[in-house]
Design a protein around this motif. Structure first.
Motif, short mmCIF file in Angstrom:
data_model
loop_
_atom_site.label_atom_id
_atom_site.label_comp_id
_atom_site.label_asym_id
_atom_site.label_seq_id
_atom_site.Cartn_x
_atom_site.Cartn_y
_atom_site.Cartn_z
N ILE B 312 -58.47 15.63 10.89
CA ILE B 312 -58.98 15.91 9.46
C ILE B 312 -58.06 15.62 8.78
O ILE B 312 -56.78 15.78 8.93
CB ILE B 312 -59.19 17.45 9.78
N THR B 313 -58.40 15.02 7.56
CA THR B 313 -57.27 14.48 6.75
C THR B 313 -57.88 15.08 5.13
O THR B 313 -58.97 15.20 4.92
CB THR B 313 -57.23 12.95 6.34
N TRP B 314 -57.13 15.82 4.64
CA TRP B 314 -57.21 16.56 3.30
C TRP B 314 -56.12 16.02 2.43
O TRP B 314 -54.85 16.57 2.56
CB TRP B 314 -57.02 17.96 3.73
N LYS B 315 -56.21 15.16 1.60
CA LYS B 315 -55.13 14.43 0.89
C LYS B 315 -55.37 13.87 -0.35
O LYS B 315 -56.50 13.11 -0.42
CB LYS B 315 -54.59 13.56 1.96
N TYR B 316 -54.71 14.09 -1.65
CA TYR B 316 -55.18 13.35 -2.75
C TYR B 316 -53.92 13.34 -3.48
O TYR B 316 -53.64 13.79 -4.59
CB TYR B 316 -55.85 14.69 -3.73
N PRO B 317 -53.15 12.03 -3.12
CA PRO B 317 -51.84 11.64 -3.69
C PRO B 317 -52.35 11.59 -5.31
O PRO B 317 -53.62 10.77 -5.58
CB PRO B 317 -51.58 10.29 -3.11
N SER B 318 -51.70 12.13 -6.37
CA SER B 318 -52.03 12.11 -7.66
C SER B 318 -50.83 11.78 -8.43
O SER B 318 -49.71 11.67 -7.92
CB SER B 318 -52.34 13.55 -8.03
N VAL B 319 -51.13 11.21 -9.74
CA VAL B 319 -50.11 11.09 -10.86
C VAL B 319 -50.50 12.03 -12.02
O VAL B 319 -51.51 11.82 -12.61
CB VAL B 319 -50.30 9.43 -11.12
N ILE B 320 -49.43 12.44 -12.44
CA ILE B 320 -49.40 13.12 -13.87
C ILE B 320 -48.87 12.23 -14.94
O ILE B 320 -47.67 11.80 -14.69
CB ILE B 320 -48.72 14.50 -13.86
N LEU B 321 -49.76 11.77 -15.68
CA LEU B 321 -49.38 10.74 -16.76
C LEU B 321 -48.76 11.32 -18.10
O LEU B 321 -49.47 11.48 -18.66
CB LEU B 321 -50.22 9.81 -16.81
N ARG B 322 -47.60 11.75 -17.80
CA ARG B 322 -47.02 12.65 -18.91
C ARG B 322 -46.46 11.85 -19.99
O ARG B 322 -46.63 12.12 -21.23
CB ARG B 322 -46.10 13.71 -18.42
N GLY B 323 -45.58 10.92 -19.50
CA GLY B 323 -44.87 10.14 -20.56
C GLY B 323 -46.09 9.09 -21.35
O GLY B 323 -47.10 8.79 -20.74
N ASP B 324 -45.77 8.93 -22.65
CA ASP B 324 -46.73 7.91 -23.31
C ASP B 324 -46.62 6.62 -22.66
O ASP B 324 -45.41 6.20 -22.01
CB ASP B 324 -46.06 7.71 -24.88
N HIS B 325 -47.53 5.81 -22.51
CA HIS B 325 -47.70 4.35 -21.81
C HIS B 325 -47.32 4.54 -20.44
O HIS B 325 -46.61 3.33 -19.86
CB HIS B 325 -46.55 3.52 -22.81
N SER B 326 -47.45 5.61 -20.08
CA SER B 326 -47.10 5.74 -18.23
C SER B 326 -48.36 5.04 -17.67
O SER B 326 -49.36 5.10 -18.05
CB SER B 326 -46.36 7.01 -17.77
N VAL B 327 -47.97 4.74 -16.29
CA VAL B 327 -49.16 3.91 -15.50
C VAL B 327 -49.21 4.72 -14.12
O VAL B 327 -48.19 4.77 -13.47
CB VAL B 327 -48.69 2.41 -15.43
N GLY B 328 -50.36 5.03 -13.86
CA GLY B 328 -50.47 5.62 -12.35
C GLY B 328 -51.31 4.55 -11.71
O GLY B 328 -52.43 4.23 -12.26
N GLU B 329 -51.09 4.34 -10.32
CA GLU B 329 -52.21 3.67 -9.59
C GLU B 329 -52.26 4.14 -8.18
O GLU B 329 -51.38 4.90 -7.75
CB GLU B 329 -51.45 2.20 -9.50
N THR B 355 -51.67 6.22 -21.93
CA THR B 355 -51.56 5.99 -20.56
C THR B 355 -52.71 5.36 -19.57
O THR B 355 -53.80 5.43 -20.13
CB THR B 355 -51.65 7.37 -20.03
N ARG B 356 -52.25 4.67 -18.67
CA ARG B 356 -53.27 3.86 -18.01
C ARG B 356 -53.46 4.22 -16.44
O ARG B 356 -52.21 4.40 -15.83
CB ARG B 356 -53.13 2.34 -18.11
N SER B 357 -54.41 4.27 -15.85
CA SER B 357 -54.29 4.53 -14.29
C SER B 357 -55.83 3.64 -13.72
O SER B 357 -56.67 3.31 -14.27
CB SER B 357 -54.68 5.96 -14.09
N THR B 358 -55.09 3.22 -12.43
CA THR B 358 -56.27 2.31 -11.44
C THR B 358 -56.51 3.15 -10.14
O THR B 358 -55.44 3.37 -9.86
CB THR B 358 -55.55 0.88 -11.75
N VAL B 359 -57.57 3.01 -9.96
CA VAL B 359 -57.71 3.66 -8.60
C VAL B 359 -58.80 2.88 -7.75
O VAL B 359 -59.94 2.54 -8.20
CB VAL B 359 -58.75 5.12 -8.90
N VAL B 360 -58.32 2.23 -6.54
CA VAL B 360 -59.06 1.32 -5.93
C VAL B 360 -59.17 2.13 -4.43
O VAL B 360 -58.01 2.30 -3.68
CB VAL B 360 -58.49 -0.08 -5.78
#
Ligand SMILES: Nc1ncnc2c1ncn2[C@@H]1O[C@H](COP(=O)(O)OP(=O)(O)OP(=O)(O)O)[C@@H](O)[C@H]1O
Ligand SMILES: [Mg+2]
Lengths: 258, 482
Positions: B312-329, B355-360
């Motif tokens: 069983i996997t329960w997992k959600y790696p996340s990013v808090i994009l607090r800083g301006d212009h920060s990037v989460g992938e 802020t920008r984020s990409t999820v694949v």
């Protein structure tokens, strides 16, 4: 090259092939015609080794070996090629990647060195010219979003790259426009060779105008009810299948569906 | 008729290959959890007072919490009093200073896993901090890193030598009360990795950790903390595999990443824990909280993961994009086979401007595997100009598996742009037959189709890891390298 003896096969409990006898020599082209549902694709699939039809009796010798004992990929590596009536799409896998993997799997089997990317591309581009296909097709996913005609051309491209010994073309002409038909026929003709045999499954004389077969067989109700010279196809075109059926061969088993 | 699906089934029903267990004597606490357990763990590790207090506070919070029930995974209730909360390999007591001093049994284990530590470390230029059970046993290249002021050590060492950094950052991304498993981890975490990259330093090598669960009935509670100071860069690799075993094992790790101004953290995971047998017995329960905080402007955090293991996997790696212009992938491949269940995804929390984020996300289900993608994109009121792109694809092998997608989108700023694409496809007998007819073995065909599907994610992995990931998928699906 290929000797089919009294081959019976069923899908589920339903008998589809009811005693096929056929002998094909190297260098020959045999056309198989017959009404919808008569078992043409089933025969092609059984030869290629698809598991959804079960052989219940009979034998198939290919180059002197028991073909039915071989796994699907084993048959392919020994030179059996099937151009599908309905080519399969594989999203995410590049056409060029599949071709290269297939060719190298077969070369490896034959004890040849694998082709590197450059040699392979040169080879493929050459064959694509023959099929008048746009190179961009190479980099698209296998058959994904291809038009019906493009899929059929792609099948023949694969055949041209793999250079099989026994090619079975299941209705490769269906869905092709006139120009494409000529191109495909041209491609097939260029692969005619002394050491290569072909089975053309078709509904139309048209294809046989471009690819001249040595023999024509008529499959009805899972049996070859007529075999003859190419002129047989003309006769069929004029008279329809009722003509061969009325001659008293396997009429009871004919269940044409349309 | 009955054999139409046989080929596909044969391939996906092969069993896990890393099934073996080393006989290293474990020095373990008795089963059960109480305030005393927490105190003993802290004392065994000789921790400063602040950390004990922090653990105790977490423990008290945990007592009031209940396990989350919203995830679409099903398992019998876990008896938290039937778990051993601390174990260390005995040979650890003398503290090996180099690989030569490491228990040869351990080294053999790594070798069986295909990680020849010496060669790997030297040839690949990778610093390896291998975690065996709950304690780090081998850390290499430390000197070279130290020259640049980089700290890369076990969490326990960091507590001893850099308590001020631990105190400043621990729990600052994942607070103790964040969720049930994070609270539990905070109370009883045993060890893990600690990384600090000083301002302006680009870490000259990939930092790598191999995890391995070994002692019976030992819950694993790793704690990892990575801090990239201003203008720093680090790429961190986490990989693991586990031996065959009978009883379910709980694994509740917490990973916290902090990227300050203009810093960049790339965190890659290849996970291959024992998934259980064909009926789902004995696999690992993997309840992980991973979160990154883009604390500074222009910072960037990327999660790339290839998950093939666990029951069983329960997992959600996340990013808090607090800083301006920060990037989460977030780039993810998750595979569920046999009776595996996975509820995974990511959260992208946009707080800063532009802020920008990409999820694949690529999910592969085979056998009776059951998979859900759960993704949250939240654009806060202040996050003007924020953008998210999410792509979420599922691939099904056979007809007994399932995949579901649950996208949650909350947009509080009208200038934000959020795009979501999803697709589902199935590998059928048709495709397999086609590939085999062209001369490929069934295994190669499956692996080709699966790798094609995962391409976009694999290209985000560091080279040698990508190769490993492909192998893992091969092993997980076929029992042979594809
Ligand atoms: N999976 C299946 N289940 C049940 N019947 C099947 C199955 N596959 C094939 N058949 C039946 O077998 C018979 C022969 O089919 P086949 O595809 O071989 O015909 P064909 O001669 O190629 O026809 P067409 O000219 O339409 O392509 C048909 O009646 C078909 O319905
Ligand atoms: Mg047909």
């Amino acid at each position: 090259m290929l000797i089919i003896k009294d081959l019976h096969a069923s899908v589920g409990d339903k008998p589809i092939l009811n005693g096929i006898n056929l002998e094909i020599k190297a260098g020959e082209i045999h056309a198989i015609m017959g009404p919808n549902g008569s078992g043409k694709s089933t025969l092609s699939n059984v030869l290629a080794g698809r598991e959804n039809a079960t052989v219940t009796s009979g034998s198939v010798l290919y180059q002197g070996k028991d073909l039915l004992a071989l796994a699907v990929e084993e048959r392919a590596r020994q030179g059996v090629f099937l151009a599908f009536q309905y080519p399969v799409e594989i999203p995410g896998v590049g056409n060029v990647y599949l071709l290269k993997a297939a060719l190298n799997a077969q070369r490896k089997h034959r004890g040849l060195p694998e082709l590197d990317a450059l040699d392979f591309l040169a080879l493929v581009k050459d064959k694509m010219k023959l099929m008048e296909m746009n190179e961009s097709m190479l980099y698209r996913s296998v058959n994904e979003g291809f038009s019906g005609g493009e899929k059929k051309r792609n099948e023949i491209l694969q055949m041209a790259v793999l250079e099989p010994k026994l090619a079975i073309l299941d209705e490769t002409d269906s869905g092709l426009d006139i120009d494409a038909l000529k191109i495909v026929a041209n491609g097939v003709n260029s692969l005619r060779a002394e050491d290569r045999a072909m089975i053309l499954v078709t509904h139309y004389q048209r294809l046989l105008d471009y690819i001249k077969p040595d023999f024509v067989h008529v499959l009805v109700g899972g049996k070859i009810v007529r075999s003859g010279v190419p002129e047989l196809a003309h006769e069929l075109e004029k008279q329809g299948y009722a003509w061969v059926c009325d001659e008293g061969m396997g009429v009871a088993e004919v269940q044409p569906k349309s | 008729m009955s054999n139409t699906t046989s080929t596909l089934e044969e391939i996906i029903s092969q069993e896990y290959q890393h099934g073996f267990e080393t006989s290293v004597e474990a020095d373990a606490l008795p089963r059960g959890l109480s305030e005393d357990t927490v105190r003993v763990i802290s004392a065994k590790k000789n921790e400063p007072e602040f950390l004990l207090e922090w653990r105790l506070a977490a423990y008290r919070r945990w007592l009031e919490m209940t396990p989350p029930e919203w995830a679409s995974v099903h398992y019998p209730p876990i008896d938290y009093q039937d778990i051993i909360y601390y174990s260390a390999p005995k040979s650890q007591k003398d503290g090996p200073k180099s690989l030569d001093e490491v228990d040869p049994e351990l080294l053999k284990t790594y070798e069986k896993l295909g990680i020849p530590l010496h060669e790997r470390a030297i040839l690949a230029g990778v610093a390896v901090d291998a975690v065996f059970d709950s304690v780090s046993v081998a850390t290499t290249f430390k000197d070279k890193l130290a020259e640049k002021g980089i700290i890369f050590c076990s969490f326990s060492e960091a507590v001893q030598h850099h308590p001020e950094l631990v105190r400043q950052y621990l729990g600052s991304v994942v607070p103790v009360q964040d969720n049930f498993y994070a609270a539990l981890n905070s109370a009883v975490f045993s060890d893990g990795s600690f990384v600090y990259i000083p301002p302006g330093v680009r870490c000259p090598m990939e930092l790598s950790t191999y995890f391995r669960i070994n002692a019976k009935n030992t819950g694993q509670f790793e704690r990892t903390l990575i801090i990239a100071d201003r203008d720093a860069y680090v790429s961190y690799l986490e990989g693991c595999t586990a031996p065959m075993r009978d009883e379910n094992q709980l694994h509740a790790a917490v990973v916290e990443l902090v990227a300050l101004e203009n810093a960049q953290i790339k965190y890659s995971t290849v996970q291959n824990w024992y998934p259980g047998d064909n009926e789902g017995r004995g696999g690992i329960y993997n309840f992980v909280t991973k979160r990154g905080d883009c604390r500074g402007a222009h910072s960037k955090i990327s999660w790339t993961q290839v998950e093939t293991g666990s029951a069983i996997t329960w997992k959600y790696p996340s990013v808090i994009l607090r800083g301006d212009h920060s990037v989460g992938e977030f780039y993810s491949v998750a595979l569920t086979n046999h009776r595996q269940q996975a509820d995974t995804g990511t959260k992208m929390i946009h707080m800063g401007k532009n802020t920008r984020s990409t999820v694949v996300s690529k999910g592969i289900s085979a056998g009776h595997g059951h998979q859900a993608y759960r993704g949250l994109v939240r654009i806060a009121r202040a996050a003007s100009g924020a953008r998210n792109y999410t792509q979420c694809d599922s691939l099904l092998l056979g007809d007994k598996c399932a995949a579901h997608t649950f996208p949650y989108i909350e947009v509080k700023n009208a200038s934000a742009k959020v795009e979501h694409e999803a697709s589902t496809s199935r590998i059928g007998e048709d495709q397999l037959f086609f590939c085999r007819q062209r001369g490929l073995s069934a295994e190669d065909a499956v692996s080709m189709i699966v790798n094609g599907f995962c391409k976009e994610v694999f290209k985000e992995l560091p080279m040698e890891f990508a190769v490993e990931a492909q192998k893992l998928l091969g092993v997980s699906l076929e029992g042979s390298v594809g």
